[in-house]
Write a protein that holds these residues in place. Structure first.
Motif, PDB file in Angstrom:
ATOM      1  N   VAL A  36      40.239  43.691  41.518  1.00 16.84           N
ATOM      2  CA  VAL A  36      39.664  42.456  42.045  1.00 16.84           C
ATOM      3  C   VAL A  36      39.180  42.614  43.294  1.00 16.84           C
ATOM      4  O   VAL A  36      39.299  43.328  44.173  1.00 16.84           O
ATOM      5  CB  VAL A  36      41.024  41.387  41.918  1.00 16.84           C
ATOM      6  N   ASN A  37      38.601  41.429  43.674  1.00 17.50           N
ATOM      7  CA  ASN A  37      37.718  41.376  44.871  1.00 17.50           C
ATOM      8  C   ASN A  37      38.986  40.877  45.981  1.00 17.50           C
ATOM      9  O   ASN A  37      39.383  40.016  45.988  1.00 17.50           O
ATOM     10  CB  ASN A  37      37.017  39.970  44.680  1.00 17.50           C
ATOM     11  N   THR A  38      38.928  42.022  46.894  1.00 20.81           N
ATOM     12  CA  THR A  38      40.102  41.923  47.900  1.00 20.81           C
ATOM     13  C   THR A  38      39.863  40.823  48.890  1.00 20.81           C
ATOM     14  O   THR A  38      40.541  40.895  49.978  1.00 20.81           O
ATOM     15  CB  THR A  38      40.644  43.232  48.204  1.00 20.81           C
ATOM     16  N   ALA A  39      38.595  40.403  49.175  1.00 17.08           N
ATOM     17  CA  ALA A  39      38.308  39.176  49.973  1.00 17.08           C
ATOM     18  C   ALA A  39      39.124  38.016  49.643  1.00 17.08           C
ATOM     19  O   ALA A  39      39.474  37.179  50.317  1.00 17.08           O
ATOM     20  CB  ALA A  39      36.885  38.977  50.091  1.00 17.08           C
ATOM     21  N   ASN A  40      39.365  37.886  48.254  1.00 15.42           N
ATOM     22  CA  ASN A  40      39.770  36.760  47.567  1.00 15.42           C
ATOM     23  C   ASN A  40      41.157  36.893  47.335  1.00 15.42           C
ATOM     24  O   ASN A  40      42.329  35.763  47.391  1.00 15.42           O
ATOM     25  CB  ASN A  40      39.217  36.308  46.407  1.00 15.42           C
ATOM     26  N   TRP A  41      41.976  38.080  47.075  1.00 18.19           N
ATOM     27  CA  TRP A  41      43.190  38.563  46.418  1.00 18.19           C
ATOM     28  C   TRP A  41      43.611  39.666  47.268  1.00 18.19           C
ATOM     29  O   TRP A  41      43.053  40.358  47.655  1.00 18.19           O
ATOM     30  CB  TRP A  41      43.117  38.701  44.801  1.00 18.19           C
ATOM     31  N   LEU A  42      45.003  39.458  47.410  1.00 23.37           N
ATOM     32  CA  LEU A  42      45.954  40.744  47.676  1.00 23.37           C
ATOM     33  C   LEU A  42      46.712  40.940  46.596  1.00 23.37           C
ATOM     34  O   LEU A  42      47.337  40.305  45.559  1.00 23.37           O
ATOM     35  CB  LEU A  42      46.623  40.487  49.015  1.00 23.37           C
TER      36      LEU A  42
END
Length: 466
Positions: free
Chosen positions: A66-72
Motif C-alpha cells: 500500500v501507499n505508506t503516505a496514506n497508510w501504516l
C-alpha cells in the motif's frame, strides 16, 4: 473526564468489538435497486456540496504494498503496550508482507489471511496515517469503502472476521483508553454470514451507555447479492447539522443503523466524538465475535480468501464553521491559542471546560502525549516567555512536565514547567515559564512527559510573551 473532584482518572483497558451480538439480528433491508458495478470501479465523483478530503483507489502494480503516505501497517499481535491479541482474542499475526497485504494490479487492495504448515495464521491490518477525520462544525463527514468480503461461506468461513472501521485519534499512542475515545464500525462480518454489522462503541467497559463490550449496533443482509459474492458500498455519515447529532450507517445507500447524541449523556458523547478519527481495514481470524456465532477457527477453516477493497474515500460537507486549523503563519503567538485547535495530536481528548469563557480543553494528557499547532508567528521581536492555562486532578505523587518544542516533537524543548495537582481537573491556573528566545514562524509542539503513566494535566489555552 469532567470530574472536578481531583479524583485520579484511570485509563481504561482496551477490548475492541464484541459487537451487537444479541437483539440486533432481525432487521431485513428494504429491497435496493442499486446495481453492483465492476470490481475495479473508480471512486464516484462527490455529490454537489461535498468535498473529497481523502481517497485511495489502490491503483498500482500487482503484488506491491500500500501507499505508506496514506497508510501504516499494524504488525504482530498487539499495539505496543496494548492488550494481547488486539484485545479481541483473535489468533493471527498481522504482517506487512505482500502475501497478506497487496495491490492486485486492477485497482484493488487484497487483505488475505494465510495458514502455514504448522497451523499458524497471518493476515493484514492497515490504518490511515491521518487521524483528523471529523465533520466541520455544523457539517457532515462521510467515510465509505467499496469492497467485497472474503468470498467464503459455511464451515470453510469459520473464524473469518473482516472489518472496515474507525478509532478515535486519542487512541493512537495510548492504546489503553478504549472505548471512551470512540469507535465506529462501518462494516464487520463473521463466519461468512450474509450480514453486515455497524456499531458505535463508547463510554466505559463493561456496560455503560454503549452496553460494552457489545456496543450500540445493528445488522442487515446485503442488498441484491450476498456480502460475500459481490462488491458493496459501506458508508458512515456523521451529521453535525442536526440536533441531536447523528451517526448513520449504510450499505449500498440503505440506512440500516443510526446512533444519536440523545442516546447517551453529553460527556460520554463528547469524549467519543470531539476529536478526529483514523480508518482501519483488516481481516482478523478467530476471536470473541466469531465465537459468539458458532465458534472460531478449526480444521475446516479455509485460508486464502481475501477481503478485496476497491477504494476508500472521505468526504466533508457544509458547516457554519470549520475544524480546519488556520493556514501556516496565521496563528499569533501573543494571542491565546486554544488547545483544542491542534493540527495533529497523539493521546489527546477534547472536553467541555468549566473555565472562564467556556469552550473546550484538551485532557487525558500523560507521558508521551503531544499536540501540534502549525504556523505560530512570533514576529521579529523574540518571545522569551510561555504561558499555559492548566488544571490537574492527578493523584498524590503524580506530576509531569508541559514542554514547548519547535518544528519537531523530538527537538530539544525551548522551555517547560512542572505541574502536579491543582485541586481538580477543572481547577484552572495560568502557569508561566521562561523559554529560549524565539522569532519567526514555527510549528509548535506541546509535549507531555512524566515518570508515571498516569494522566497529569488538562490544557485550556496557551500563548507567549516578550
Amino acid at each position: 473526564m469532567s470530574d472536578t473532584s481531583g479524583t485520579y482518572r484511570r485509563r481504561r483497558p482496551l477490548r475492541r468489538v464484541l459487537v451487537a451480538v444479541l437483539g440486533t439480528l432481525g432487521l431485513t433491508a428494504a429491497a435496493a435497486t442499486i446495481a453492483v458495478p465492476s470490481a475495479n470501479a473508480s471512486a464516484p465523483t462527490p455529490p454537489s456540496g461535498w468535498t473529497q478530503v481523502f481517497l485511495d483507489d489502490f491503483n498500482g502494480p500487482a503484488g506491491s504494498g500500500v501507499n505508506t503516505a496514506n497508510w501504516l501497517y499494524d504488525t504482530g499481535t498487539s499495539y505496543p503496550g496494548g492488550a494481547a491479541n488486539w484485545g479481541t482474542g483473535e489468533v493471527e499475526t498481522m504482517t506487512n508482507s505482500t502475501s497478506n497485504v497487496s495491490l492486485d494490479g486492477n485497482g484493488n487492495l487484497r487483505i488475505t489471511p494465510l495458514r502455514d504448515s504448522s497451523g499458524r495464521w497471518t493476515s493484514g491490518r492497515i490504518e490511515t496515517q491521518r487521524t483528523d477525520f471529523q465533520p466541520p462544525s455544523g457539517g457532515k463527514l462521510r467515510v465509505e469503502a467499496r469492497l467485497q468480503m472474503p468470498n467464503v461461506t459455511g464451515t470453510a468461513a469459520e473464524g473469518y472476521w473482516p472489518a472496515f472501521w474507525m478509532l478515535g485519534a486519542p487512541f493512537r499512542g495510548n492504546y489503553q483508553n478504549w472505548p471512551g475515545v470512540g469507535e465506529l464500525d462501518i462494516m464487520e462480518n463473521v463466519q461468512g454470514l450474509n450480514k453486515v454489522w455497524a456499531t458505535m462503541h463508547c463510554g466505559t467497559n463493561p456496560g455503560g451507555p454503549c452496553n460494552e463490550t457489545s456496543g450500540i449496533g445493528n445488522s442487515v443482509a446485503c442488498p441484491n447479492t450476498t456480502c460475500q459474492s459481490g462488491f458493496h458500498t459501506y458508508a458512515m455519515e456523521w451529521d453535525r447539522s442536526v440536533s441531536p447529532e447523528a451517526i448513520r450507517f449504510y450499505v449500498d445507500g440503505v440506512n440500516y443503523h443510526t446512533v444519536t447524541a440523545g442516546q447517551m449523556d453529553a460527556t460520554t458523547w463528547a469524549n467519543a466524538t470531539n476529536h478526529g478519527f483514523f480508518v482501519i481495514l483488516n481481516v482478523a481470524m478467530g476471536g470473541g465475535f466469531p465465537d459468539a456465532f458458532g465458534g472460531g477457527l478449526d480444521a475446516d477453516t479455509q485460508p486464502g480468501h481475501p477481503m478485496v477493497v476497491d477504494y476508500v474515500q472521505v468526504l466533508q460537507a457544509g458547516g457554519g464553521g470549520s475544524t480546519t486549523p488556520p493556514p501556516s503563519g496565521n496563528r499569533d503567538a501573543y494571542s491565546a491559542i486554544q488547545a483544542e485547535s491542534y493540527d495533529s495530536q497523539s493521546g489527546v481528548v477534547t472536553e467541555t471546560t468549566s473555565d472562564t469563557g467556556g469552550g473546550q480543553d484538551i485532557g487525558y494528557l500523560a507521558d508521551g502525549d503531544w499536540a501540534l499547532y502549525k504556523g505560530v508567528n512570533f514576529g521579529s521581536t523574540a518571545a522569551t516567555q510561555f504561558f499555559a492555562r492548566v488544571a490537574s486532578g492527578a493523584a498524590s505523587g503524580v506530576s509531569g512536565l508541559v514542554e514547548v518544542r519547535l518544528d519537531s516533537r523530538t527537538s530539544t524543548p525551548v522551555g517547560s514547567f512542572a505541574l502536579a495537582n491543582t485541586g481538580g481537573w477543572q481547577t484552572w491556573k495560568t502557569v508561566p515559564a521562561n523559554i529560549s528566545a524565539v522569532t519567526g514562524t514555527h510549528d509548535v509542539y506541546l509535549t507531555f512527559s512524566s515518570g508515571q503513566p498516569s494522566d497529569f494535566v488538562n490544557v485550556n489555552w496557551f500563548d507567549f510573551g516578550h
